[in-house]
Design a protein around this motif. Structure first.
Motif, PDB file in Angstrom:
ATOM      1  N   HIS A  63       0.837  -1.201   0.000  1.00 37.46           N
ATOM      2  CA  HIS A  63       0.000   0.000   0.000  1.00 37.46           C
ATOM      3  C   HIS A  63       0.878   1.260   0.000  1.00 37.46           C
ATOM      4  CE1 HIS A  63      -3.540  -2.406   0.344  1.00 37.46           C
ATOM      5  NE2 HIS A  63      -3.208  -2.896   1.519  1.00 37.46           N
ATOM      6  N   GLN A  64       2.056   1.174   0.643  1.00 32.73           N
ATOM      7  CA  GLN A  64       2.958   2.324   0.635  1.00 32.73           C
ATOM      8  C   GLN A  64       3.436   2.625  -0.777  1.00 32.73           C
ATOM      9  OE1 GLN A  64       3.774   4.658   2.965  1.00 32.73           O
ATOM     10  NE2 GLN A  64       4.748   5.601   1.170  1.00 32.73           N
ATOM     11  N   GLN A  65       3.771   1.565  -1.506  1.00 35.23           N
ATOM     12  CA  GLN A  65       4.192   1.764  -2.902  1.00 35.23           C
ATOM     13  C   GLN A  65       3.067   2.412  -3.700  1.00 35.23           C
ATOM     14  OE1 GLN A  65       4.936  -1.833  -5.093  1.00 35.23           O
ATOM     15  NE2 GLN A  65       5.759  -0.767  -6.870  1.00 35.23           N
ATOM     16  N   MET A  66       1.844   2.007  -3.395  1.00 37.94           N
ATOM     17  CA  MET A  66       0.682   2.585  -4.080  1.00 37.94           C
ATOM     18  C   MET A  66       0.616   4.086  -3.835  1.00 37.94           C
ATOM     19  SD  MET A  66      -1.809   1.687  -5.979  1.00 37.94           S
ATOM     20  CE  MET A  66      -2.880   2.899  -6.680  1.00 37.94           C
ATOM     21  N   ARG A  67       0.874   4.483  -2.602  1.00 36.53           N
ATOM     22  CA  ARG A  67       0.856   5.928  -2.289  1.00 36.53           C
ATOM     23  C   ARG A  67       1.932   6.661  -3.071  1.00 36.53           C
ATOM     24  NH1 ARG A  67      -0.766   7.435   3.712  1.00 36.53           N
ATOM     25  NH2 ARG A  67       0.271   9.313   3.026  1.00 36.53           N
ATOM     26  N   ASP A  68       3.102   6.051  -3.163  1.00 34.35           N
ATOM     27  CA  ASP A  68       4.182   6.680  -3.931  1.00 34.35           C
ATOM     28  C   ASP A  68       3.786   6.805  -5.406  1.00 34.35           C
ATOM     29  OD1 ASP A  68       5.655   6.771  -1.612  1.00 34.35           O
ATOM     30  OD2 ASP A  68       6.801   4.950  -2.051  1.00 34.35           O
ATOM     31  N   LEU A  69       3.138   5.774  -5.924  1.00 28.23           N
ATOM     32  CA  LEU A  69       2.738   5.788  -7.335  1.00 28.23           C
ATOM     33  C   LEU A  69       1.688   6.859  -7.607  1.00 28.23           C
ATOM     34  CD1 LEU A  69       2.635   1.933  -7.924  1.00 28.23           C
ATOM     35  CD2 LEU A  69       4.147   3.552  -9.099  1.00 28.23           C
ATOM     36  N   GLU A  70       0.874   7.138  -6.610  1.00 25.02           N
ATOM     37  CA  GLU A  70      -0.132   8.197  -6.787  1.00 25.02           C
ATOM     38  C   GLU A  70       0.538   9.544  -7.046  1.00 25.02           C
ATOM     39  OE1 GLU A  70      -2.403   7.823  -3.241  1.00 25.02           O
ATOM     40  OE2 GLU A  70      -3.692   6.235  -4.050  1.00 25.02           O
ATOM     41  N   ARG A  71       1.703   9.725  -6.447  1.00 26.64           N
ATOM     42  CA  ARG A  71       2.438  10.968  -6.688  1.00 26.64           C
ATOM     43  C   ARG A  71       3.020  10.985  -8.099  1.00 26.64           C
ATOM     44  NH1 ARG A  71       3.766  10.618  -1.122  1.00 26.64           N
ATOM     45  NH2 ARG A  71       5.501   9.234  -1.508  1.00 26.64           N
ATOM     46  N   ASP A  72       3.475   9.808  -8.551  1.00 25.82           N
ATOM     47  CA  ASP A  72       4.143   9.740  -9.856  1.00 25.82           C
ATOM     48  C   ASP A  72       3.159   9.699 -11.025  1.00 25.82           C
ATOM     49  OD1 ASP A  72       6.482   9.642  -8.431  1.00 25.82           O
ATOM     50  OD2 ASP A  72       6.659   7.448  -8.514  1.00 25.82           O
ATOM     51  N   HIS A  73       1.971   9.193 -10.775  1.00 26.00           N
ATOM     52  CA  HIS A  73       0.998   9.012 -11.865  1.00 26.00           C
ATOM     53  C   HIS A  73      -0.307   9.725 -11.506  1.00 26.00           C
ATOM     54  CE1 HIS A  73       3.815   6.174 -13.521  1.00 26.00           C
ATOM     55  NE2 HIS A  73       3.744   5.403 -12.446  1.00 26.00           N
ATOM     56  N   PRO A  74      -0.393  10.998 -11.838  1.00 21.24           N
ATOM     57  CA  PRO A  74      -1.543  11.795 -11.413  1.00 21.24           C
ATOM     58  C   PRO A  74      -2.888  11.295 -11.930  1.00 21.24           C
ATOM     59  CG  PRO A  74      -0.112  13.033 -12.904  1.00 21.24           C
ATOM     60  CD  PRO A  74       0.617  11.796 -12.547  1.00 21.24           C
ATOM     61  N   GLU A  75      -2.871  10.468 -12.973  1.00 23.75           N
ATOM     62  CA  GLU A  75      -4.159   9.956 -13.468  1.00 23.75           C
ATOM     63  C   GLU A  75      -4.847   9.078 -12.416  1.00 23.75           C
ATOM     64  OE1 GLU A  75      -1.199   8.977 -14.486  1.00 23.75           O
ATOM     65  OE2 GLU A  75      -1.138   6.858 -15.118  1.00 23.75           O
ATOM     66  N   LEU A  76      -4.076   8.590 -11.458  1.00 19.58           N
ATOM     67  CA  LEU A  76      -4.669   7.770 -10.395  1.00 19.58           C
ATOM     68  C   LEU A  76      -5.612   8.590  -9.507  1.00 19.58           C
ATOM     69  CD1 LEU A  76      -1.602   5.578  -9.334  1.00 19.58           C
ATOM     70  CD2 LEU A  76      -3.508   4.940 -10.821  1.00 19.58           C
ATOM     71  N   MET A  77      -5.459   9.899  -9.576  1.00 18.20           N
ATOM     72  CA  MET A  77      -6.349  10.757  -8.790  1.00 18.20           C
ATOM     73  C   MET A  77      -7.799  10.626  -9.226  1.00 18.20           C
ATOM     74  SD  MET A  77      -4.175  11.953  -6.759  1.00 18.20           S
ATOM     75  CE  MET A  77      -5.008  13.256  -5.856  1.00 18.20           C
ATOM     76  N   LYS A  78      -8.023  10.125 -10.427  1.00 16.86           N
ATOM     77  CA  LYS A  78      -9.389   9.960 -10.932  1.00 16.86           C
ATOM     78  C   LYS A  78     -10.244   9.124  -9.977  1.00 16.86           C
ATOM     79  CE  LYS A  78      -9.707  11.670 -15.264  1.00 16.86           C
ATOM     80  NZ  LYS A  78     -10.791  12.570 -15.683  1.00 16.86           N
ATOM     81  N   THR A  79      -9.620   8.142  -9.353  1.00 17.21           N
ATOM     82  CA  THR A  79     -10.404   7.267  -8.464  1.00 17.21           C
ATOM     83  C   THR A  79      -9.874   7.289  -7.031  1.00 17.21           C
ATOM     84  OG1 THR A  79      -9.028   5.354  -9.083  1.00 17.21           O
ATOM     85  CG2 THR A  79     -11.085   5.680 -10.321  1.00 17.21           C
ATOM     86  N   LYS A  80      -8.999   8.245  -6.727  1.00 19.72           N
ATOM     87  CA  LYS A  80      -8.336   8.226  -5.421  1.00 19.72           C
ATOM     88  C   LYS A  80      -9.324   8.360  -4.252  1.00 19.72           C
ATOM     89  CE  LYS A  80      -4.862  10.488  -2.540  1.00 19.72           C
ATOM     90  NZ  LYS A  80      -4.490   9.231  -1.890  1.00 19.72           N
ATOM     91  N   VAL A  81     -10.299   9.242  -4.385  1.00 20.43           N
ATOM     92  CA  VAL A  81     -11.220   9.419  -3.246  1.00 20.43           C
ATOM     93  C   VAL A  81     -12.038   8.149  -3.014  1.00 20.43           C
ATOM     94  CG1 VAL A  81     -13.206  10.709  -2.395  1.00 20.43           C
ATOM     95  CG2 VAL A  81     -11.291  11.924  -3.413  1.00 20.43           C
ATOM     96  N   ASP A  82     -12.524   7.552  -4.100  1.00 17.63           N
ATOM     97  CA  ASP A  82     -13.256   6.288  -3.948  1.00 17.63           C
ATOM     98  C   ASP A  82     -12.342   5.210  -3.369  1.00 17.63           C
ATOM     99  OD1 ASP A  82     -15.671   7.223  -4.924  1.00 17.63           O
ATOM    100  OD2 ASP A  82     -15.233   6.662  -6.995  1.00 17.63           O
ATOM    101  N   TYR A  83     -11.135   5.128  -3.908  1.00 18.56           N
ATOM    102  CA  TYR A  83     -10.183   4.111  -3.462  1.00 18.56           C
ATOM    103  C   TYR A  83      -9.846   4.310  -1.976  1.00 18.56           C
ATOM    104  CZ  TYR A  83      -5.903   1.238  -3.494  1.00 18.56           C
ATOM    105  OH  TYR A  83      -4.938   0.286  -3.235  1.00 18.56           O
ATOM    106  N   ASP A  84      -9.551   5.540  -1.612  1.00 20.59           N
ATOM    107  CA  ASP A  84      -9.184   5.813  -0.218  1.00 20.59           C
ATOM    108  C   ASP A  84     -10.354   5.575   0.733  1.00 20.59           C
ATOM    109  OD1 ASP A  84      -6.649   6.431  -0.989  1.00 20.59           O
ATOM    110  OD2 ASP A  84      -6.780   8.579  -0.585  1.00 20.59           O
ATOM    111  N   GLN A  85     -11.557   5.883   0.267  1.00 22.10           N
ATOM    112  CA  GLN A  85     -12.722   5.629   1.105  1.00 22.10           C
ATOM    113  C   GLN A  85     -12.861   4.122   1.383  1.00 22.10           C
ATOM    114  OE1 GLN A  85     -14.749   7.390   2.795  1.00 22.10           O
ATOM    115  NE2 GLN A  85     -16.844   6.680   2.701  1.00 22.10           N
ATOM    116  N   LEU A  86     -12.697   3.328   0.338  1.00 18.21           N
ATOM    117  CA  LEU A  86     -12.778   1.873   0.508  1.00 18.21           C
ATOM    118  C   LEU A  86     -11.649   1.373   1.409  1.00 18.21           C
ATOM    119  CD1 LEU A  86     -13.633   1.113  -3.204  1.00 18.21           C
ATOM    120  CD2 LEU A  86     -15.103   0.491  -1.270  1.00 18.21           C
ATOM    121  N   LYS A  87     -10.466   1.929   1.205  1.00 20.13           N
ATOM    122  CA  LYS A  87      -9.304   1.524   2.013  1.00 20.13           C
ATOM    123  C   LYS A  87      -9.544   1.843   3.480  1.00 20.13           C
ATOM    124  CE  LYS A  87      -4.264   2.205   2.087  1.00 20.13           C
ATOM    125  NZ  LYS A  87      -3.875   3.171   3.107  1.00 20.13           N
TER     126      LYS A  87
END
Lengths: 131, 118
Positions: A63-87
């Protein structure tokens, strides 16, 4: 051997289907609800990881790597709120054993998981070479 | 009132190694994070406490862990918390139901987010 795109997306669909199976039982045991919510989160996990394999050739192992990737790949922000809510909710369910969850909560979270899966499935299908 | 994005990201970036010298002299990074979290969560109902473990490391990425204790159960409210907290890239956090508050480590500091909203 890392999972393929197809394996990740199948994992996402299978986890969503498993959550639906638990929902169909409609058992009022809150432990069942907690695991149904957890299955929703892992559906989202595999949907996003499938995309990362498909688009960037990256295999996520934490999950930590996932957080790092969110910084590197801004397109992941498209679903970040949904993803973080589920997490967060699945974390609260698993680690804090919250007895507050209801099937109504599940229904709200399921729509989020479905949205994550649909989004990344579409993105992956558009990026795959046509036969 | 939600803190401005610039303020939040400023804190997020300041937590790590490249903190401006003026900022370092002014206030410890953990205190900046504390203030930013307090501002971010202000006005959200049903939060009974916020506790923080500050982890400042020199020469590497710092991480802080916040425990947001919830008096009430409302996943739409939680979505609001998640959306606001997603602006921090170096703060992990848990949503903790009040009945599980005893699971929070004892070496945390309490963040005051305003008695009117507690």
């Amino acid at each position: 051997m890392p999972l393929t795109v197809e394996q990740h997306l199948k994992g996402a669909r299978d986890n969503l289907a498993f959550a639906d199976q638990l929902r169909a039982v409609a058992n009022q045991d809150v432990c069942v609800i907690r695991w149904a919510i957890t299955a929703l989160f892992y559906s989202a996990v595999h949907a996003v990881r499938g995309y990362l394999v498909a688009r960037h050739g990256v295999t996520v192992i934490s999950h930590q790597q996932m957080r790092d990737l969110e910084r590197d790949h801004p397109e992941l922000m498209k679903t970040k709120v949904d993803y973080d809510q589920l997490k967060q909710q699945s974390h609260t369910a698993r680690y804090y054993l919250s007895n507050r969850f209801t099937w109504a909560d599940f229904d709200v979270l399921r729509s989020r998981a479905e949205r994550v899966l649909r989004h990344w499935s579409i993105v992956v299908s558009k990026s795959q070479p046509r036969p | 009132m939600l803190a401005t994005t610039d303020a939040i990201f400023g804190v997020s970036r300041d937590v790590g190694a490249p903190v401006p010298a003026s900022s370092q002299r002014r206030v410890a990074p953990a205190l900046e994070v504390t203030s930013a979290i307090a501002a971010t969560l202000e006005g959200i109902p049903g939060i009974s406490a916020v506790r923080l473990i500050a982890r400042n490391r020199t020469g590497g990425r710092s991480h802080h862990k916040a425990f947001i204790v919830l008096r009430t159960h409302d996943i739409e409210r939680d979505a609001q918390i998640v959306e606001r907290m997603s602006q921090f890239d170096q703060v992990d956090y848990d949503l903790v139901p009040e009945e599980a508050e005893g699971m929070i480590p004892s070496d945390t500091i309490e963040i005051q987010i305003g008695a009117a909203h507690c």
